[in-house]
Write a protein that holds these residues in place. Structure first.
Motif: not given
Length: 638
Positions: A476, A478-481, A495, A560-563, A590, A596
């Motif tokens: 994960y 690349d998908q978390v802040n 996240l 955005s395109d993120h959760i 998103p 996701n």
């Protein structure tokens, strides 16, 4: 345990023969409460058992016993009576009592029952009390007055349902079926390609139906929905075999009894051999349920459920399940508890599907049936993740010799599994350009060159459990802040940051707290301007509580395109509808959530894990700032 149908009846018959010079079949049938045909079958069975030591002979309609070897005869008779010793548990005694009451043609005196069961009157009264409590759920009652005896009252369908659910094996474990009946059943099973479990259940229904009907307990009028089943193709085959069974017994079995025998066919578990499933016609009325279930799951959890190759099998499962619920066919699920614990999200999704079925079909889905649904959703969710996840590529950098490198590779292959591509690289080949091609880099030495991918330094002897969790988190990255690769914290901690944690002191309502969270996310540009309005509309559709004082409001955001995740805790539980809430996980999803889904599934899994852990929930509620919350969400290696 005393059997109402076999060994103990045979023993009782032998006692009658010992006390009478000769006796007719009709007299024996009357005294033992069975049919003439059963008595004749019992005499054949006894002569086989007693071969060489005794013989039951018939002359001019009267039968008598001739003992040839007294010692062997007494040994066999004692062996038959040994089952009495098993009446030493309340469950066995309750089953025996019910069996006697359901077959009695007149009230039974408690003193006679206590004597027959070799128990005291107080014990019998206690067993009756337990039995009465158990029967309440089936609308059956046992009534009796002093000196008048006990009588069983209830609808015949309810009595049969209780027997099938509770004590069939205890009452009917030795029920004798004629050879001709056995042959007809075997022929039917062969023609219909029925699964062994369905054959077993069908036999149970036939045995219960025959005994009750032949002893004068006709099932009577059924529901209109039951009569509709006459039009189904499966009824024709059951009608034929049950009709022939009736002919072999010299009786005409009515349509209602044949419909009763149909129940284990139209309410079967989906068989392992799908050929047996497809030999049954799918009720097309279940097909519209599927898109409603899928749509509701998406509305409630924003998850995309794709059934793929399992679509038709799932429709059959729905049909069989609805029939079981509609006609009171209980299907015990031995894996129900495991499904709740090991596949909590699948069980949660199954709960949504159960609610749709309840609304559309006016049927209450039992926990056992919900767990069976969860089995399917567990497969659907896992396969959806596998379809969406691209192959995860790991580079393992080493500096030691080839043998040590091979040992390292073997350890890592055991950890990463078949869905991951593992490449071992000697240090001299581990250039920045090469390493950036991978999703994760594992290395036994400190890398001198730069690398833009997550790096985990390991030793040649791997600590497997900790590394497995760190690799799991790297998926994960690349998908978390705020990605971290520690092996102990929840993925959801990546996240949200300090600005997304909210603590509400006493006096703040749930609605006020949620508005505060939404407003701050909007100010920070994490959600778009229409997010609050969409969330309000979503709340109007139904509660977003997740159970155990947790709320999970969620809706699409276009910023955005993120959760996006925010966490709010209330110092004291607050009311939200009919529920109390202490923790709020607010999700902004998103628009194109398909990309996701596997991360969202992970977040849901973690929320469920929190909801099931009292100690962890208490730590989260006690958190006064962001750092305390992160410490609360850090879980050490198990």
């Amino acid at each position: 345990m005393k059997s109402l149908f076999s060994d103990n009846r045979l023993a009782n018959m032998l006692h009658l023969f010992q006390n009478m010079q000769s006796v007719t079949v009709k007299t024996l049938a009357s005294k033992l409460g069975v049919s003439d045909r059963t008595i004749r079958n019992d005499i054949k069975s006894l002569n086989q058992t007693l071969a060489g030591c005794a013989l039951i002979e018939g002359r001019k309609g009267r039968y008598s016993l001739e003992v040839l070897d007294g010692q062997r005869f007494n040994a066999i008779l004692s062996e038959m009576a040994e089952a009495d010793d098993l009446l030493n548990s309340p469950r066995n005694r309750m089953d025996y009592l019910f069996g006697k009451l359901m077959r009695a043609d007149r009230p039974l005196l408690t003193d006679d029952l206590a004597y027959e069961m070799s128990v005291g009157r107080t014990t019998l009264v206690n067993d009756l009390r337990r039995l009465r409590q158990e029967l309440e759920a089936y609308h059956i009652r046992v009534e009796g007055k002093t000196s008048q005896g006990l009588t069983l009252y209830g609808n015949e369908s309810d009595i049969r349902r209780y027997v099938l659910d509770t004590n069939f094996e205890s009452i009917y474990h030795s029920y004798p079926l004629d050879r001709e009946v056995e042959g007809l059943l075997r022929q039917y099973f062969g023609e219909q390609m029925l699964d062994p479990s369905v054959q077993h259940n069908f036999r149970r229904f036939v045995i219960l139906m025959l005994d009750r009907f032949l002893t004068g307990h006709y099932i009577g009028k059924l529901s209109a929905e039951a009569y509709d089943l006459v039009a189904r193709a499966e009824f024709a085959a059951v009608n034929d075999v049950v009709g022939r069974i009736g002919e072999s017994l010299g009786v005409t079995l009515p349509a209602e009894e044949k419909l009763f025998a149909l129940m284990p066919i139209i309410g079967m578990r989906t068989p392992a051999d799908i050929r047996g499933m497809r030999s049954i016609e799918l009720d097309e009325s279940v097909r519209p349920l599927l898109p409603k279930i899928v749509r509701r799951i998406h509305e409630d959890l924003n998850l995309h459920i794709s059934l793929g190759d399992y679509t038709e099998e799932f429709l059959y499962h729905l049909m069989f399940m609805i029939n079981r619920l509609r006609f009171g066919i209980r299907q015990t699920n031995p894996m129900a508890e495991d499904m709740r614990e090991k596949y909590p999200l699948a069980y949660q999704v199954a709960g949504i599907a159960s609610d749709v079925i309840a609304r559309e079909c006016s049927l209450e889905v039992t926990e056992d049936e919900q767990a069976y649904l969860a089995t399917y959703f567990g497969v659907f969710l896992t396969e959806s993740q596998l379809r969406m996840e691209r192959r995860f590529r790991i580079a393992a950098v080493y500096t030691t010799g080839r043998v040590t490198a091979r040992l390292l590779e073997m350890q890592l292959q055991r950890i990463v599994g078949g869905g991951t591509e593992l490449t071992t690289l000697p240090e001299q080949e581990a250039t920045t350009e090469n390493l950036d091609e991978f999703d994760l880099v594992l290395t036994t030495v400190e890398l001198k060159q730069g690398c833009h991918r997550p790096v985990i330094q390991i030793s040649e002897i791997v600590r497997e459990q900790e590394l497995r969790r760190m690799i799991d988190r790297a998926r994960y990255y690349d998908q978390v802040n705020t990605p971290t690769l520690d092996g102990g914290s929840f993925v959801m901690t990546g996240l949200f940051g300090e600005e997304q944690f909210f603590r509400f002191e006493p006096g703040v309502t749930y609605e006020q707290g949620l508005r505060c969270m939404v407003s701050k996310l909007g100010e920070d540009g994490l959600v778009d301007g229409g997010f609050a309005e969409r969330l309000d509309r979503r709340v109007e559709q139904g509660s977003m509580t997740f159970g155990n004082a947790i709320a999970l409001p969620h809706v699409i955001q276009y910023a955005s395109d993120h959760i996006v995740l925010a966490v709010g805790v209330f110092a004291r539980p607050v009311r939200y509808g009919s529920d109390e809430v202490s923790i709020v996980f607010l999700l902004g999803l998103p628009e194109h959530i398909e990309e996701n889904d596997y991360l969202l599934i992970r977040v849901y899994d973690e929320v469920i894990a929190i909801s099931q852990n009292d100690e962890l929930r208490e730590r989260i509620v006690a958190a006064r700032d962001y750092q305390q919350l992160r410490r609360a969400l850090f879980r050490h290696a198990e």
